[in-house]
Motif scaffolding. Structure first.
Motif, PDB file in Angstrom:
ATOM      1  N   ARG A 228      11.883  62.840  46.576  1.00 16.08           N
ATOM      2  CA  ARG A 228      10.450  62.713  47.592  1.00 16.08           C
ATOM      3  C   ARG A 228       9.011  63.420  47.568  1.00 16.08           C
ATOM      4  O   ARG A 228       9.083  64.616  46.872  1.00 16.08           O
ATOM      5  CB  ARG A 228      10.974  63.926  49.332  1.00 16.08           C
ATOM      6  CG  ARG A 228      12.159  62.062  49.016  1.00 16.08           C
ATOM      7  CD  ARG A 228      12.604  63.359  50.618  1.00 16.08           C
ATOM      8  NE  ARG A 228      13.937  64.239  50.752  1.00 16.08           N
ATOM      9  CZ  ARG A 228      14.479  64.315  49.526  1.00 16.08           C
ATOM     10  NH1 ARG A 228      15.580  63.556  49.399  1.00 16.08           N
ATOM     11  NH2 ARG A 228      14.882  66.089  49.441  1.00 16.08           N
TER      12      ARG A 228
ATOM     13  N   ASP B  92      20.367  50.741  50.811  1.00 15.02           N
ATOM     14  CA  ASP B  92      19.213  51.448  50.520  1.00 15.02           C
ATOM     15  C   ASP B  92      19.189  51.596  48.907  1.00 15.02           C
ATOM     16  O   ASP B  92      19.571  51.622  48.527  1.00 15.02           O
ATOM     17  CB  ASP B  92      19.995  52.891  50.298  1.00 15.02           C
ATOM     18  CG  ASP B  92      19.266  54.115  51.026  1.00 15.02           C
ATOM     19  OD1 ASP B  92      17.860  53.590  50.928  1.00 15.02           O
ATOM     20  OD2 ASP B  92      19.419  55.124  50.786  1.00 15.02           O
TER      21      ASP B  92
ATOM     22  N   THR C 287      19.752  62.550  51.353  1.00 15.56           N
ATOM     23  CA  THR C 287      20.886  62.859  50.999  1.00 15.56           C
ATOM     24  C   THR C 287      21.295  63.059  49.021  1.00 15.56           C
ATOM     25  O   THR C 287      22.290  63.246  49.174  1.00 15.56           O
ATOM     26  CB  THR C 287      22.303  61.873  51.008  1.00 15.56           C
ATOM     27  OG1 THR C 287      21.611  60.068  50.958  1.00 15.56           O
ATOM     28  CG2 THR C 287      21.883  61.744  52.644  1.00 15.56           C
TER      29      THR C 287
ATOM     30  N   SER D 282      16.685  52.993  48.493  1.00 11.48           N
ATOM     31  CA  SER D 282      15.479  54.616  48.023  1.00 11.48           C
ATOM     32  C   SER D 282      17.103  55.385  47.530  1.00 11.48           C
ATOM     33  O   SER D 282      16.515  56.665  46.804  1.00 11.48           O
ATOM     34  CB  SER D 282      15.544  55.516  48.896  1.00 11.48           C
ATOM     35  OG  SER D 282      16.373  55.179  49.609  1.00 11.48           O
TER      36      SER D 282
ATOM     37  N   ALA E 189      15.662  58.510  51.249  1.00 19.51           N
ATOM     38  CA  ALA E 189      14.254  57.668  52.327  1.00 19.51           C
ATOM     39  C   ALA E 189      15.978  58.646  53.654  1.00 19.51           C
ATOM     40  O   ALA E 189      15.105  59.024  54.059  1.00 19.51           O
ATOM     41  CB  ALA E 189      15.149  56.441  52.907  1.00 19.51           C
ATOM     42  N   GLY E 190      17.052  59.206  53.044  1.00 21.05           N
ATOM     43  CA  GLY E 190      18.288  59.835  54.163  1.00 21.05           C
ATOM     44  C   GLY E 190      17.817  61.010  53.930  1.00 21.05           C
ATOM     45  O   GLY E 190      19.093  62.068  54.186  1.00 21.05           O
TER      46      GLY E 190
ATOM     47  N   GLY F 275      19.265  56.801  48.444  1.00 18.16           N
ATOM     48  CA  GLY F 275      19.943  58.095  49.110  1.00 18.16           C
ATOM     49  C   GLY F 275      18.333  58.795  49.557  1.00 18.16           C
ATOM     50  O   GLY F 275      18.441  59.706  50.252  1.00 18.16           O
TER      51      GLY F 275
END
Length: 310
Positions: free
Chosen positions: A274, A133, A142, A135, A139-140, A137
Motif C-alpha cells: 500500500r 483477490d 490483511t 491484490s 486491498a483489505g 490481501g
C-alpha cells in the motif's frame, strides 16, 4: 528546508479541521503559535498552502498536494517508531507476505532468503489468496506486502516490477487448437473462457481478452474458484483459459496443452505494498526483491523467454 514533524502535524490538523481555533485546541497550542508554524511552513515551501479569510479556511491546490505527502510521511514515521519500539522490547517483528498461485515463480525462494538474511530478527508469514483477490490481501489490509500479477487494479498500491512473462492459451489436448504450435488472439475469441471469480475488472478483462472483443466480453465464461479447478475445466474441454506461460511448469496436466499466443501482451509479476504503508520491514522486503531480480538475471531471462508450446 526545516520541514520538521511538528509543523507537518500542525498543517495536517489545520487542513483536516479547516479552522485554526479548533486545530489549535486539538494540538494543545495557542492559535497564534499554530498560525506562525503554518506561515513558516509556507515560507519554506515557497507557496501558500491555505487560503484564509475572516469566514473560512481553504486548501490551495498546492496545499491539497502537500496534504497527501504530509500524511504519508507521518504515517510511515509513526509505523517506523512503533516497529522500532516493538523490536526494542524484544518482540519479534512480523511481515505478512501475500501471494496468489505461483507467487514470484523461481524468484520466490531467493527473495525470501535474501530478506531473511537482511532482517534475521523478522518473522515472515505467508498467505496465499485465490484469484478473487488479485491484490493478495493488500486491498483489505490483511497483508503488508505481496507478490501480485499485473494487470490488476492497483489503486492505492505501489508496485515494483520483477519480470514479464508471455501468456499462453490452455486448451484440451482433444481440442483442434491443441495441435497448433501457436495461436493468435482471433483464434480464441469464439471459445468459452475459464476465468477465476473476481470483482477486479482490470484483472478479469485481461484474462478474458476483453480488449480484443467488440462487445468487450466473451460470449461464454466458465467461472472457477481456483487454479486447479480451472485446469480441470480446460482438460475436460469445457473451456480454454488464458494463463501465464509458467502454468506449464507449475500446473501441468496430461489433458491440457499450453500454446503460445501471438499478438497478446505478457503479464508482469510485481512486489507491491500500500502506497501509504512503506514500513521499514516492507522497504527491506522490496529491496530484497530488487536485489534478487537484478542478481538472478539468468532466471529472469528464462521466465521471460518461456514461450514455446507445451
Amino acid at each position: 528546508m526545516d520541514l520538521n514533524l511538528r509543523r507537518l502535524r500542525s498543517f495536517v490538523t489545520v487542513a483536516e479541521e479547516l479552522h485554526f481555533t479548533r486545530a489549535a485546541g486539538k494540538l494543545f497550542v495557542a492559535q497564534q503559535s499554530l498560525s506562525k508554524q503554518i506561515s513558516q511552513l509556507e515560507t519554506n515551501l515557497g507557496t501558500p498552502l491555505l487560503q484564509r479569510s475572516s469566514r473560512k479556511v481553504e486548501l490551495t491546490p498546492a496545499g491539497q498536494a502537500f496534504l497527501t505527502a504530509a500524511r504519508e510521511v507521518l504515517a510511515r514515521f509513526d509505523q517506523g517508531v512503533a516497529e522500532t519500539r516493538s523490536i526494542g522490547r524484544g518482540e519479534q517483528a512480523t511481515l505478512r507476505v501475500g501471494f496468489i498461485v505461483g507467487a514470484a515463480l523461481e524468484l520466490t525462494t531467493p527473495i525470501l532468503n535474501e530478506f531473511t538474511r537482511c532482517r534475521p530478527e523478522a518473522r515472515v508469514e505467508l498467505h496465499e489468496f485465490a484469484f478473487a483477490d488479485p491484490s493478495a490481501g493488500l486491498a483489505g489490509a490483511t497483508t503488508d506486502v505481496a507478490f501480485i500479477r499485473l494487470p490488476c487494479s492497483t489503486q492505492g498500491l505501489a508496485t515494483t516490477a520483477l519480470f514479464t512473462e508471455p501468456c499462453v492459451a490452455g486448451v484440451s489436448t482433444a481440442h483442434p487448437l491443441g495441435s497448433r504450435e501457436r495461436v493468435c488472439v482471433q483464434d480464441l475469441l469464439d471459445e468459452p473462457v475459464a476465468i477465476g471469480r473476481t470483482d477486479d475488472t482490470v484483472w478479469h478483462d485481461f484474462w478474458t481478452l476483453a480488449s480484443h472483443r467488440s462487445s468487450g466480453s466473451a460470449h461464454h465464461l466458465v467461472e472457477t474458484n481456483s487454479q486447479s479447478e480451472e485446469v480441470e475445466v480446460v482438460a475436460a474441454g469445457m473451456a480454454c483459459n488464458i494463463t501465464p506461460s509458467a502454468a506449464r511448469r507449475y500446473s501441468p496436466h496430461p489433458g491440457v496443452r499450453f500454446v503460445p499466443i501471438d499478438g497478446y501482451p505478457g503479464s508482469t509479476v510485481a512486489v507491491a505494498h500500500r502506497s501509504n504503508q512503506l514500513t521499514p520491514l516492507v522497504a527491506s522486503f522490496v529491496r530484497a526483491a530488487e536485489t534478487v531480480r537484478d542478481r538472478e538475471s539468468g532466471i529472469v531471462r528464462m521466465i521471460q523467454g518461456s514461450s514455446g508450446p507445451s
